[in-house]
Design a protein around this motif. Sequence first.
Motif, short mmCIF file in Angstrom:
data_model
loop_
_atom_site.label_atom_id
_atom_site.label_comp_id
_atom_site.label_asym_id
_atom_site.label_seq_id
_atom_site.Cartn_x
_atom_site.Cartn_y
_atom_site.Cartn_z
N GLU A 71 0.95 -1.12 -0.05
CA GLU A 71 -0.12 0.21 -0.02
C GLU A 71 0.77 1.48 -0.12
OE1 GLU A 71 -3.60 2.61 0.44
OE2 GLU A 71 -3.14 0.58 -0.38
N ARG A 72 2.01 1.03 0.64
CA ARG A 72 2.82 2.30 0.59
C ARG A 72 3.38 2.75 -0.63
NH1 ARG A 72 7.91 3.35 4.98
NH2 ARG A 72 8.46 5.71 3.97
N ARG A 74 1.73 1.92 -3.31
CA ARG A 74 0.65 2.12 -4.32
C ARG A 74 0.32 3.74 -3.97
NH1 ARG A 74 -4.08 3.42 -4.45
NH2 ARG A 74 -4.29 3.89 -2.43
N ARG A 75 0.35 3.76 -2.68
CA ARG A 75 -0.02 5.25 -2.39
C ARG A 75 0.70 6.42 -2.55
NH1 ARG A 75 -0.80 4.30 2.71
NH2 ARG A 75 0.85 5.23 3.30
N GLU A 76 2.26 6.14 -2.13
CA GLU A 76 3.24 7.31 -2.23
C GLU A 76 3.94 7.33 -3.62
OE1 GLU A 76 6.25 6.55 0.93
OE2 GLU A 76 4.80 6.79 2.36
N LYS A 92 -7.23 -6.48 1.64
CA LYS A 92 -7.75 -5.32 2.38
C LYS A 92 -8.17 -5.22 3.71
CE LYS A 92 -9.84 -3.89 -2.35
NZ LYS A 92 -11.05 -3.50 -3.01
N THR A 125 -0.55 -2.33 7.06
CA THR A 125 -1.34 -1.34 6.34
C THR A 125 -1.87 -1.99 5.10
OG1 THR A 125 0.13 0.73 6.89
CG2 THR A 125 -1.31 1.02 4.98
N THR A 128 -6.06 -0.42 -0.10
CA THR A 128 -7.27 0.34 -0.31
C THR A 128 -7.72 0.17 -1.66
OG1 THR A 128 -6.22 2.05 -0.71
CG2 THR A 128 -6.86 1.80 1.78
N GLU A 129 -6.82 -0.31 -2.80
CA GLU A 129 -7.24 -0.49 -4.37
C GLU A 129 -6.37 -1.48 -4.67
OE1 GLU A 129 -7.00 3.06 -6.65
OE2 GLU A 129 -7.76 4.33 -5.08
#
Length: 237
Positions: A71-72, A74-76, A92, A125, A128-129
């Motif tokens: 997720e890190r 993906r998000r960052e 998720k 974490t 989310t997607e």
Amino acid sequence: MKLAPHLHRIGNDIVAAYLVEAPEGVTVVDAGLPGHWRDLLVELKAMGRSVEEVRGVILTHGDSDHVGFAERLRREHGVPVYVHPGDAERAKGGPKPKNAKQAMRLGPLLGFVAYSLSKGGMRTTWLTEVIEVRDGEILDLPGAPKIIALPGHSPGSIAIHIPDVDAVFVGDGLTTRHVLTGKQGPQPAPFTDAPDQAIASLRALLATRAKWVLPGHGAPSRGGVEAVVAAVEAAVR
């Protein structure tokens, strides 16, 4: 750790993730534990690469010790994360079945717990997607990874075959080091939802004829997929 040209591992025999590099970038298979983020950056630097060159993360399944830093990324950094629809909710943070009682020995169990804690295993974490992938799909990522359905450990467990590095990444479809008992060698993985189905699913790996068999837990094997699958089947018998 460089295993072979264009093929790298981060983590260790307790929990591992893998990197495959090609001229167009890097594909990450599994994301270990959150604390493996630092290991990822160190390995990329040793490869002469950067995090901006990571083109995708493929999860063999949605358990916490494989979701790790996904997720890190993906998000960052906008890196897409791929998972089979059967494990999308698990990745998720959704519920998972309660497994049967597991065989264990105190020493290996404490080693697994201690390592997991040291790598942030209590601070997962969740995704989310995700982008869902299915059996037989070839992804437009470095190495052209092919998805192989491997249900059993979880409903959406998959293996990933990357012919460019002659490797099949099996997640927890099997293990070469049991994290709860310390037993070495190819064998069924613990915490498996449907053990009989997991063993039957391994036959789908044989068509790859891959030299490298790369589990999420345990030492990489380069003795060939046929020998590894036969050894797991023999361990069950």
